[in-house]
Design an enzyme around this catalytic site. Structure first.
Site, PDB file in Angstrom:
ATOM      1  N   GLY B 288       5.146  -0.694   2.248  1.00 44.33           N
ATOM      2  CA  GLY B 288       5.872  -1.957   2.335  1.00 44.33           C
ATOM      3  C   GLY B 288       5.382  -2.965   1.295  1.00 44.33           C
ATOM      4  CD  GLU B 291       5.618  -9.375   6.316  1.00 43.80           C
ATOM      5  OE1 GLU B 291       5.559 -10.209   7.221  1.00 43.80           O
ATOM      6  OE2 GLU B 291       5.263  -8.189   6.452  1.00 43.80           O
TER       7      GLU B 291
END
Lengths: 151, 332, 295
Positions: B288, B291
């Site tokens: 990921g 963020e």
């Protein structure tokens, strides 16, 4: 009061209150998605339109003032359902993520380049200073404007 | 009028996804009569490009060209359950689910093509949108054709389903050891700043930033996140705050007039790089990103200001007044 | 008695009816017509020039005008040189000012500092004069230039020096039947400079601004120092001006006068009033240092 104006090439007639803004009429009454409410106070630029080819914040324009005028949103830049060369540059340069700021960015770019086909970096930064973007970090947007400019 | 320059570094780890042992992703891939595929996901495309990434993954495995794959989002009544688009989980969780669903489609393609090409499925390979008999250059058939024929000639439904969840990790009662994270991504940022010692204003001149993302399935989209993250992190470092006098709640910022974002001309020079250390748990090794790209920016800027003025500013945002007070303290 | 009651009822009915039809949007085509309307509605009308500051007063429900009078169609966007004097129409935009000749330097710099193409093309000099901080950059420049405001009404014209225009926060020296139609700058001094500091180079509002206009750095005979952003409306740093008069601008003089530039200021979220006063001093010093070095 009834007003009529050209919206992206089509004649529209709509009943508005004197205190209604153009943004409110376009979004709430005419259901447009090509302008966005970001702040309602002229700080973010997501609501921008052209009124008789002049760049305006639709959230700071009273709807009644566009009677008999020509209003262009970013959707009005298409011709025969095809994106304008400027819009294509935005696509090619990956200059939109969520797309909320995009209508304003494209119209500012158009207003800038129509007046000044070869703007300097500073002129581009100054022109775009009223348009906030959270997703892209501005780099691809500036690239798109530069690639659409005559260099 | 003195301008002090400084350079600061920050490095971070960031986990992918939620690690509660219950954030599943489910996907159903449905074929169209002409062989195109529709990938049904209940979660959301925000503009970050997950649609593109999932189409790439499905294309890689099924052999259908990426432009012939449509990813449909957001209809929770027709798509199977997906936990959501957050926690930097989308590529990892949904990607893995798409892989499983795509593998089911791929098996149907190979079995059907085997009949069409009169070969064994084991002797077949898929590349460039076609199924080929290995080692034979003139025996091939288009993947979309195979999918179409499967439905109409070979009476085989072409549907793939995929499911992925990170299994819950228990905690060893003796050692306390656990495996809460599917994977860890990493980032390192160096920021260069210039501080105006008369006004206290900080200008971020340059940001060098590297992120280790496992596998960048779409490098351009990863770069988009990195650049967006730099500007968001810079805003957090220098100007953005809801309560400027926290814990006193006065002067709460309620509009973009006082909650100030950087604009196009305010961003630093950016050098961004991607490094890949594939994770065994991720789709093609991917981790990921979404963020993490904000998190290393503000600390790098704070450390750069420290390098410039000799004082560590310990609460954000770094206002010009805080800088002047710090300069006074350090005697500069 | 019955007649009296009928009369009273009719009167109230009329007033109510008038109130209902009185919320109107008006775009007069001539200054005379605009003045007629202003005289009719007086302070219950919202006068809109560029709209960049005024429209949101209505949409954010801060005011509830009986009528909106737009100056958009009036021929008030011009920059004219009349001998030594410059006259700028009230609805002239910042962009138009930047495209005109003969505009004093500090006013050009103030217009330039209004970032954003849409804002530059819509913000007007007249509107800017009424807009409180963090707006009012052009007003700050004008204040240092001893600008005069031309008010017009059906009774004629009235000239108000900008130095006498701000009576208090959002309280102006303008009568309820008057409109600001033009700004005059008579014999602008030889040197002028405007500097502002906003939180980013292009983004964010003005935190503080200073404008200095003077005739000579070798012997100051005329000087205007205006400070913006610290108080709701810009003010003249008259103490500093007195200290500069008759003097040659030296490094020492710049330093000593800088202490007196900022009078009051208000706290903001990001920075305190003490910081803003310091910032105004820094801007003032930088302006004078530049003006003296470019001799």
């Amino acid at each position: 009061m009834m007003i009529r104006f050209y919206l992206d090439g089509q004649l529209v007639e709509v009943d508005v209150k004197p205190t209604d803004t153009l943004l409110k009429v376009l979004v709430d009454k005419l259901g447009l998605t090509s302008v966005h409410y970001g702040c309602g106070e002229g700080s973010c630029g997501a609501c921008m339109v052209l009124v008789d080819d002049k760049l305006r914040y639709s959230c700071l324009t009273f709807a009644a003032s566009v009677n008999d005028k020509k209003v262009t949103t970013v959707a009005g830049l298409l011709s025969d359902h095809e994106l304008s060369p400027l819009q294509k540059k935005f696509v090619e340069n990956n200059a939109a993520q969520c797309g909320y700021c995009t209508p304003g960015m494209v119209l500012v770019a158009k207003a800038l380049l129509d007046k000044n086909p070869s703007p300097s970096d500073e002129e581009i930064f100054d022109a775009l200073a009223g348009n906030l973007c959270r997703c892209t970090g501005y780099v691809p947007i500036v690239k798109a404007v530069k690639s659409a400019a005559r260099r | 009028m003195a301008k002090l320059r400084g350079r600061g570094i920050a490095a971070i780890n960031y986990p992918t996804g939620m690690n509660l042992g219950g954030d599943p992703s489910q996907v159903v891939i449905v074929a169209q009569p002409d062989g195109r595929l529709v990938v049904n996901v209940a979660s959301v495309e925000l503009g970050q490009g997950i649609k593109t990434v999932l189409a790439q993954i499905a294309s890689e495995i099924t052999g259908v060209p990426v432009e012939d794959i449509e990813v449909r989002f957001g209809d929770t009544e027709s798509a199977p359950h997906d936990t959501g688009t957050f926690a930097s989980r989308s590529t990892h969780r949904m990607g893995n689910a798409v892989i499983k669903a795509s593998e089911e489609i791929r098996e149907i393609v190979l079995n059907t093509a085997a009949k069409m090409l009169e070969a064994s499925p084991n002797d077949l390979e898929i590349r460039e949108g076609r199924v080929w008999v290995k080692g034979v250059t003139d025996k091939s058939v288009e993947v979309k054709q195979v999918i179409s024929q499967a439905q109409f000639t070979y009476n085989t439904p072409v549907v793939g389903k995929g499911f992925y969840v990170k299994p819950k990790s228990s905690v060893d009662p003796e050692t306390g050891a656990s495996d809460p994270h599917s994977t860890m991504a990493h980032g390192c940022t160096v920021a260069e700043v210039e501080v105006d010692t008369e006004t206290g204003f900080v200008t971020v001149l340059k940001v060098y930033t590297v992120y280790e993302v496992g596998k960048a399935i779409n490098p351009q989209l990863v770069e988009s996140q990195i650049i967006g993250g730099i500007v968001m992190g810079m805003g957090a470092a220098l100007t953005e705050t809801v309560y400027p006098r926290y814990p006193v709640l006065d002067f709460q910022t309620t509009s973009f007039r006082d909650y100030v974002l950087p604009t196009a001309g305010d961003i630093p020079e950016i050098v961004a790089k991607i490094v890949e250390s594939p994770t065994p748990t991720g789709p093609f090794g991917a981790k990921g990103v979404g963020e993490m790209v904000v998190n290393s920016i503000a600390p790098a800027i704070v450390n750069a200001v420290y390098d410039a003025i000799g004082v560590q500013i310990t609460d954000l945002p770094i206002t010009p007044e805080k800088v002047l007070k710090a300069l006074k303290k350090s005697g500069r | 008695m019955k007649n009296m009651i009928t009369l009273i009822l009719v009167f109230f009915g009329l007033v109510t009816a008038l109130k209902e039809i009185n919320e109107s949007f008006l775009m007069p085509e001539s200054v005379n017509k605009a003045l007629q309307l202003k005289k009719l509605y007086r302070d219950s009308a919202l006068v809109v020039s560029g709209g960049t500051a005024s429209v949101q007063l209505v949409t954010k429900m801060l005011i509830s005008p009986a009528a909106i009078i737009s100056l958009e169609n009036l021929p008030l966007n011009y920059v004219k040189k009349k001998g030594n004097m410059i006259e700028i129409g009230a609805t002239t935009t910042a962009a138009e000012i930047l495209e005109s000749d003969g505009v004093p330097n500090c006013l050009l710099e103030a217009a330039k500092g209004i970032h954003g193409l849409a804002l530059k093309q819509n913000a007007t000099i007249g509107g800017n004069i009424f807009t409180p901080a963090p707006g009012g950059d052009m007003a700050t420049a004008l204040l240092s230039l001893d600008a005069q405001l031309i008010m017009s009404s059906s009774r004629g014209r009235r000239i108000v020096p900008l130095t006498k225009f701000y009576k208090g926060p959002l309280t102006y020296n303008i009568r309820s039947d008057e409109l600001l139609i033009a700004i005059r700058i008579g014999k602008p001094p030889k040197h002028s400079m405007f500097m502002k500091q906003s939180i980013y180079k292009y983004g964010g509002q003005t935190l503080a601004s200073v404008s200095v206009a003077l005739d000579s750095v070798d012997k100051v005979k005329r000087v205007g120092v205006a400070v913006g952003g610290l108080t709701p409306h810009p003010y003249r740093a008259s103490r500093v001006e007195k200290m500069l008069l008759g003097q040659k601008i030296s490094e020492e003089l710049i330093e000593t006068t800088a202490q007196n530039v900022a009078e009051e200021a208000s706290d903001t979220g990001l920075v305190s009033r003490e910081y803003l006063r310091h910032l105004a001093g820094v801007l003032y010093k930088r302006i004078l240092t530049r003006l003296t070095s470019s001799r």
